[in-house]
Motif scaffolding. Structure first.
Motif, mmCIF file in Angstrom:
data_model
loop_
_atom_site.group_PDB
_atom_site.id
_atom_site.type_symbol
_atom_site.label_atom_id
_atom_site.label_comp_id
_atom_site.label_asym_id
_atom_site.label_seq_id
_atom_site.Cartn_x
_atom_site.Cartn_y
_atom_site.Cartn_z
ATOM 1 N N SER A 92 22.555 -4.789 -7.502
ATOM 2 C CA SER A 92 23.692 -3.927 -7.850
ATOM 3 C C SER A 92 23.222 -2.590 -8.418
ATOM 4 N N GLU A 93 22.133 -2.600 -9.208
ATOM 5 C CA GLU A 93 21.617 -1.338 -9.745
ATOM 6 C C GLU A 93 21.194 -0.381 -8.631
ATOM 7 N N GLU A 94 20.542 -0.927 -7.615
ATOM 8 C CA GLU A 94 20.095 -0.087 -6.506
ATOM 9 C C GLU A 94 21.283 0.469 -5.736
ATOM 10 N N ILE A 95 22.306 -0.346 -5.552
ATOM 11 C CA ILE A 95 23.502 0.108 -4.836
ATOM 12 C C ILE A 95 24.168 1.248 -5.591
ATOM 13 N N VAL A 96 24.311 1.087 -6.914
ATOM 14 C CA VAL A 96 24.950 2.122 -7.727
ATOM 15 C C VAL A 96 24.065 3.365 -7.806
ATOM 16 N N ALA A 97 22.756 3.158 -7.992
ATOM 17 C CA ALA A 97 21.826 4.280 -8.133
ATOM 18 C C ALA A 97 21.787 5.141 -6.881
ATOM 19 N N GLU A 98 21.959 4.524 -5.728
ATOM 20 C CA GLU A 98 21.958 5.288 -4.483
ATOM 21 C C GLU A 98 23.106 6.290 -4.457
ATOM 22 N N ARG A 99 24.200 5.953 -5.160
ATOM 23 C CA ARG A 99 25.365 6.855 -5.186
ATOM 24 C C ARG A 99 25.269 7.895 -6.301
ATOM 25 N N ILE A 100 24.820 7.495 -7.511
ATOM 26 C CA ILE A 100 24.893 8.406 -8.661
ATOM 27 C C ILE A 100 23.531 8.879 -9.158
ATOM 28 N N GLY A 101 22.434 8.247 -8.671
ATOM 29 C CA GLY A 101 21.098 8.627 -9.123
ATOM 30 C C GLY A 101 20.516 7.616 -10.100
ATOM 31 N N ARG A 102 19.244 7.314 -9.932
ATOM 32 C CA ARG A 102 18.567 6.323 -10.779
ATOM 33 C C ARG A 102 18.452 6.784 -12.228
ATOM 34 N N PHE B 81 20.944 -8.498 -21.650
ATOM 35 C CA PHE B 81 19.523 -8.185 -21.717
ATOM 36 C C PHE B 81 19.316 -6.921 -20.892
ATOM 37 N N PHE B 82 18.602 -5.947 -21.432
ATOM 38 C CA PHE B 82 18.455 -4.697 -20.696
ATOM 39 C C PHE B 82 17.110 -4.039 -20.987
ATOM 40 N N GLY B 83 16.726 -3.124 -20.112
ATOM 41 C CA GLY B 83 15.472 -2.398 -20.258
ATOM 42 C C GLY B 83 15.290 -1.456 -19.088
ATOM 43 N N GLU B 84 14.115 -0.848 -19.002
ATOM 44 C CA GLU B 84 13.815 0.080 -17.915
ATOM 45 C C GLU B 84 12.534 -0.360 -17.223
ATOM 46 N N PRO B 85 12.576 -0.506 -15.901
ATOM 47 C CA PRO B 85 11.390 -0.945 -15.163
ATOM 48 C C PRO B 85 10.181 -0.056 -15.444
ATOM 49 N N GLY B 86 9.063 -0.693 -15.728
ATOM 50 C CA GLY B 86 7.832 0.051 -15.941
ATOM 51 C C GLY B 86 7.591 0.514 -17.361
ATOM 52 N N TRP B 87 8.542 0.247 -18.258
ATOM 53 C CA TRP B 87 8.394 0.659 -19.653
ATOM 54 C C TRP B 87 8.209 -0.577 -20.530
ATOM 55 N N GLU B 88 7.060 -0.685 -21.174
ATOM 56 C CA GLU B 88 6.803 -1.832 -22.040
ATOM 57 C C GLU B 88 7.455 -1.657 -23.410
#
Length: 309
Positions: free
Chosen positions: A106-116, A146-153
């Motif tokens: 779902s994040e990828e679908i939304v990001a494709e429309r509004i930006g990552r 639960f949330f976070g950002e890919p690639g950020w420890e």
């Protein structure tokens, strides 16, 4: 990242109602439910009922909610594509977005429309049930978002701003250092525990009382593990804490897919087995058990719709 002062929630079903309930006291009129047309009027008039108590709502159209500091997307997966226009109408340059739908795309679908750049990746752990206008869940036993950002420890400023919002509210939360692995662990849990009981029409205790239900659960999960591994994500450990859903699950619990079938609603099977099959074909990973499950659940939908007798 500035402090989050306004929050818009799109979708107030079994998951969205948790955020409305949890943030209502802290935010007051700065908590908005996004809707328009007849649905907006119904929500304004009736509100929603959470754990037996009516929760009045501050309803705004997508254009009226434009510029919210945080948008929480909790719609049904099947409506996501048609909701993209409304999502884009809410989002301003500074708006953060949490898509708390189950699944892995779902994040990828939304990001494709509004930006990552607007997205925080997230997942929900809640055992809730919606019947008509009422949603019920155990507040104490709900693990929450639960949330976070890919690639950020380490937590980013954006993640810390969301944590500050939830702190002191009824919303339970956790910032995660490997959110993608967590999302795939949760996805495997959903596929393996949501779908077998929907096929068999049994409560959660079916996973403990039947070797056959356990087998269905196991082979469906194995295919998710293989698809994740093909993308470099390791979720083989069935004892990882990320595999747990809530602190207590009732033996008779009926999860979302079975709830939808019970209510003769369209299910989110495309978000579960559908995604496994699509990714499997893309990555060259066989997924025959999920493909069978995909067609079986769709057949049950057809039966509910009166297409077959």
């Amino acid at each position: 990242m500035n402090r989050i002062k306004t929050v818009a929630v799109m979708g107030v079903g079994a998951v969205g109602a948790y955020f409305v309930w949890g943030l209502a006291e802290k935010l007051g009129e700065n908590l908005w439910v996004v809707a328009d047309g007849a649905r907006a009027e119904r929500l304004r008039t009736k509100g929603i009922v959470v754990n037996g108590k009516n929760v009045p709502l501050h309803v705004r159209t997508p254009s009226q909610a434009h510029g919210a500091d945080l948008l929480i997307i909790a719609t049904k997966y099947g409506a996501l594509q048609t909701d993209l226009q409304d999502i884009a109408a809410v989002v301003d340059q500074h708006t953060l977005v949490l898509s708390v739908l189950n699944g892995v795309d779902s994040e990828e679908i939304v990001a494709e429309r509004i930006g990552r750049e607007h997205m925080l990746w997230s997942l929900m752990k809640i055992a809730s049930q919606r019947v008509g206008n009422e949603v019920r869940f155990d507040p104490a036993g709900t693990l929450g978002v639960f949330f976070g950002e890919p690639g950020w420890e380490k937590p980013t400023e954006r993640a810390l701003a969301v944590a500050e919002l939830f702190e002191g509210s009824g919303v339970h939360y956790s910032i995660r250092s490997d959110i993608m692995q967590d999302i795939w662990y949760k996805f495997a849990l959903n596929v393996s525990k949501n779908l077998p009981q929907a096929m068999v029409n049994c409560g959660y205790n079916g996973y403990f009382g039947s070797d056959h239900v356990q087998w269905l659960s196991r082979v469906l999960r194995q295919e998710v593990v293989a698809v994740a591994a093909a993308q470099g994500i390791d979720i083989h450990d069935e004892n990882n804490p990320a595999t747990s859903n809530s602190k207590a699950t009732r033996p008779d619990a009926r999860f979302s897919t079975l709830q939808d079938l019970d209510a003769c609603r369209p299910t989110e099977i495309e978000m579960f087995s559908g995604a496994v099959v699509r990714l499997g074909k893309k990555l060259g990973v066989p997924t025959p058990y999920n493909e069978f499950t995909l067609h079986l659940i769709h057949a049950l939908e057809d039966k509910n719709a009166g297409k077959i007798q």
